[in-house]
Motif scaffolding. Structure first.
Motif, PDB file in Angstrom:
ATOM      1  N   LYS A  78       0.165   8.672 -15.102  1.00 20.63           N
ATOM      2  CA  LYS A  78      -1.086   8.227 -14.479  1.00 20.63           C
ATOM      3  C   LYS A  78      -0.813   7.293 -13.307  1.00 20.63           C
ATOM      4  CE  LYS A  78      -5.184   5.471 -15.288  1.00 20.63           C
ATOM      5  NZ  LYS A  78      -5.849   4.553 -16.192  1.00 20.63           N
ATOM      6  N   TRP A  79      -0.006   6.269 -13.527  1.00 22.76           N
ATOM      7  CA  TRP A  79       0.198   5.275 -12.476  1.00 22.76           C
ATOM      8  C   TRP A  79       1.088   5.783 -11.359  1.00 22.76           C
ATOM      9  CZ3 TRP A  79      -3.487   2.228 -12.007  1.00 22.76           C
ATOM     10  CH2 TRP A  79      -4.176   1.759 -13.118  1.00 22.76           C
ATOM     11  N   ARG A  80       2.018   6.656 -11.662  1.00 26.95           N
ATOM     12  CA  ARG A  80       2.841   7.236 -10.600  1.00 26.95           C
ATOM     13  C   ARG A  80       1.996   8.147  -9.718  1.00 26.95           C
ATOM     14  NH1 ARG A  80       4.799   7.803  -6.543  1.00 26.95           N
ATOM     15  NH2 ARG A  80       6.562   9.131  -6.049  1.00 26.95           N
ATOM     16  N   THR A  81       1.051   8.868 -10.302  1.00 30.28           N
ATOM     17  CA  THR A  81       0.153   9.729  -9.531  1.00 30.28           C
ATOM     18  C   THR A  81      -0.747   8.899  -8.636  1.00 30.28           C
ATOM     19  OG1 THR A  81       0.198  11.367 -11.301  1.00 30.28           O
ATOM     20  CG2 THR A  81      -1.582  11.539  -9.702  1.00 30.28           C
ATOM     21  N   VAL A  82      -1.290   7.818  -9.171  1.00 24.18           N
ATOM     22  CA  VAL A  82      -2.130   6.931  -8.364  1.00 24.18           C
ATOM     23  C   VAL A  82      -1.319   6.359  -7.200  1.00 24.18           C
ATOM     24  CG1 VAL A  82      -3.366   4.714  -8.400  1.00 24.18           C
ATOM     25  CG2 VAL A  82      -3.726   6.377 -10.226  1.00 24.18           C
ATOM     26  N   ASP A  83      -0.091   5.963  -7.464  1.00 25.13           N
ATOM     27  CA  ASP A  83       0.774   5.425  -6.412  1.00 25.13           C
ATOM     28  C   ASP A  83       1.102   6.491  -5.371  1.00 25.13           C
ATOM     29  OD1 ASP A  83       2.328   3.295  -5.279  1.00 25.13           O
ATOM     30  OD2 ASP A  83       4.108   4.368  -5.972  1.00 25.13           O
ATOM     31  N   TYR A  84       1.362   7.710  -5.829  1.00 28.33           N
ATOM     32  CA  TYR A  84       1.649   8.813  -4.906  1.00 28.33           C
ATOM     33  C   TYR A  84       0.458   9.074  -3.980  1.00 28.33           C
ATOM     34  CZ  TYR A  84       2.315  13.594  -3.289  1.00 28.33           C
ATOM     35  OH  TYR A  84       2.412  14.717  -2.497  1.00 28.33           O
ATOM     36  N   LEU A  85      -0.742   9.101  -4.532  1.00 28.90           N
ATOM     37  CA  LEU A  85      -1.932   9.325  -3.714  1.00 28.90           C
ATOM     38  C   LEU A  85      -2.164   8.183  -2.728  1.00 28.90           C
ATOM     39  CD1 LEU A  85      -4.372  10.812  -6.333  1.00 28.90           C
ATOM     40  CD2 LEU A  85      -3.238  12.001  -4.461  1.00 28.90           C
ATOM     41  N   ARG A  86      -1.882   6.964  -3.160  1.00 28.46           N
ATOM     42  CA  ARG A  86      -2.022   5.816  -2.266  1.00 28.46           C
ATOM     43  C   ARG A  86      -1.054   5.939  -1.095  1.00 28.46           C
ATOM     44  NH1 ARG A  86       0.801   1.557  -1.394  1.00 28.46           N
ATOM     45  NH2 ARG A  86       2.165   1.956  -3.152  1.00 28.46           N
ATOM     46  N   GLN A  87       0.181   6.325  -1.382  1.00 32.15           N
ATOM     47  CA  GLN A  87       1.165   6.497  -0.312  1.00 32.15           C
ATOM     48  C   GLN A  87       0.763   7.614   0.637  1.00 32.15           C
ATOM     49  OE1 GLN A  87       4.821   7.152  -2.376  1.00 32.15           O
ATOM     50  NE2 GLN A  87       5.178   4.990  -2.774  1.00 32.15           N
ATOM     51  N   GLN A  88       0.241   8.707   0.108  1.00 37.99           N
ATOM     52  CA  GLN A  88      -0.189   9.815   0.965  1.00 37.99           C
ATOM     53  C   GLN A  88      -1.362   9.401   1.843  1.00 37.99           C
ATOM     54  OE1 GLN A  88       1.369  12.732   1.385  1.00 37.99           O
ATOM     55  NE2 GLN A  88       2.906  11.864   0.034  1.00 37.99           N
ATOM     56  N   THR A  89      -2.281   8.618   1.294  1.00 33.97           N
ATOM     57  CA  THR A  89      -3.420   8.146   2.075  1.00 33.97           C
ATOM     58  C   THR A  89      -2.959   7.236   3.199  1.00 33.97           C
ATOM     59  OG1 THR A  89      -4.847   8.287   0.134  1.00 33.97           O
ATOM     60  CG2 THR A  89      -5.618   6.918   1.952  1.00 33.97           C
ATOM     61  N   LEU A  90      -2.046   6.328   2.893  1.00 34.35           N
ATOM     62  CA  LEU A  90      -1.527   5.436   3.937  1.00 34.35           C
ATOM     63  C   LEU A  90      -0.792   6.227   5.012  1.00 34.35           C
ATOM     64  CD1 LEU A  90      -0.227   2.436   1.810  1.00 34.35           C
ATOM     65  CD2 LEU A  90      -2.219   2.496   3.301  1.00 34.35           C
ATOM     66  N   ARG A  91      -0.050   7.237   4.606  1.00 37.20           N
ATOM     67  CA  ARG A  91       0.690   8.052   5.562  1.00 37.20           C
ATOM     68  C   ARG A  91      -0.262   8.807   6.492  1.00 37.20           C
ATOM     69  NH1 ARG A  91       4.241  10.841   2.306  1.00 37.20           N
ATOM     70  NH2 ARG A  91       5.682   9.126   2.580  1.00 37.20           N
ATOM     71  N   THR A  92      -1.319   9.388   5.945  1.00 38.71           N
ATOM     72  CA  THR A  92      -2.242  10.145   6.789  1.00 38.71           C
ATOM     73  C   THR A  92      -3.067   9.222   7.682  1.00 38.71           C
ATOM     74  OG1 THR A  92      -3.877  10.204   5.006  1.00 38.71           O
ATOM     75  CG2 THR A  92      -2.428  12.114   5.230  1.00 38.71           C
ATOM     76  N   GLN A  93      -3.352   8.012   7.221  1.00 38.95           N
ATOM     77  CA  GLN A  93      -4.109   7.080   8.051  1.00 38.95           C
ATOM     78  C   GLN A  93      -3.291   6.568   9.223  1.00 38.95           C
ATOM     79  OE1 GLN A  93      -5.401   4.052   5.351  1.00 38.95           O
ATOM     80  NE2 GLN A  93      -7.195   5.193   4.687  1.00 38.95           N
ATOM     81  N   SER A  94      -1.981   6.485   9.054  1.00 43.02           N
ATOM     82  CA  SER A  94      -1.145   5.945  10.127  1.00 43.02           C
ATOM     83  C   SER A  94      -0.677   7.012  11.105  1.00 43.02           C
ATOM     84  CB  SER A  94       0.067   5.230   9.533  1.00 43.02           C
ATOM     85  OG  SER A  94       0.898   6.160   8.862  1.00 43.02           O
ATOM     86  N   GLN A  95      -0.983   8.278  10.847  1.00 46.09           N
ATOM     87  CA  GLN A  95      -0.573   9.332  11.758  1.00 46.09           C
ATOM     88  C   GLN A  95      -1.499   9.370  12.968  1.00 46.09           C
ATOM     89  OE1 GLN A  95      -0.605  12.852   9.361  1.00 46.09           O
ATOM     90  NE2 GLN A  95       1.488  12.551   8.660  1.00 46.09           N
ATOM     91  N   VAL A  96      -0.898   9.666  14.114  1.00 48.42           N
ATOM     92  CA  VAL A  96      -1.656   9.770  15.351  1.00 48.42           C
ATOM     93  C   VAL A  96      -2.163  11.195  15.478  1.00 48.42           C
ATOM     94  CG1 VAL A  96      -1.497   9.584  17.861  1.00 48.42           C
ATOM     95  CG2 VAL A  96      -0.261   7.986  16.412  1.00 48.42           C
TER      96      VAL A  96
END
Length: 142
Positions: A78-96
């Motif tokens: 559960k917590w690894r999945t939540v962390d994975y989604l958080r990282q993916q969200t941060l990655r997509t937000q920082s893309q130009v």
């Protein structure tokens, strides 16, 4: 019976049991991941790898402590999945956006050239300065 922690096949055989498949998908559901989520397949893969890591890192003997291991694995997934989604969200937000990336020029030598020009300017100034001015120039810029 002692389980070999590095035996990946044993970990995935244990995961193949229907009750453990339900545990895996239940942990994903607890992390708000359903089959309609755009990253569902990626999250399932992350969950399976997290199961393997949980199997390898669980300290007590496994056959005897299987109910506790299930709780441990559920929380890990559960917590690894939540962390994975958080990282993916941060990655997509920082893309130009590609439309905005076209005019961006990438010139790795521009910073080096600016450094060389500044160094040359400071060297020329040091030769023209009096001793008190040299101390100020050295302390301020270097």
């Amino acid at each position: 019976m002692h389980a070999d922690r590095l035996d990946n096949q044993a970990a995935f055989d244990l995961l193949a049991e229907p009750e453990h498949q339900r545990l895996l998908y239940g942990a994903l559901k607890a992390a708000n991941i359903t089959r309609y989520h755009p990253q569902f397949e990626d999250c399932v893969t992350v969950a399976r790898l997290t199961w393997l890591a949980a199997y390898q890192n669980y300290e007590p003997e496994l056959p005897a402590n299987l109910p506790d291991f299930r709780k441990f694995a559920f929380r890990r997934i559960k917590w690894r999945t939540v962390d994975y989604l958080r990282q993916q969200t941060l990655r997509t937000q920082s893309q130009v956006d590609l439309e905005h990336a076209l005019p961006v020029a990438i010139d790795p030598m521009s910073d080096q050239e600016a450094h060389w020009q500044l160094s040359a300017l400071l060297t020329d100034l040091l030769h023209q300065c009096r001793p008190g001015e040299r101390i100020y120039l050295t302390e301020f810029f270097l």
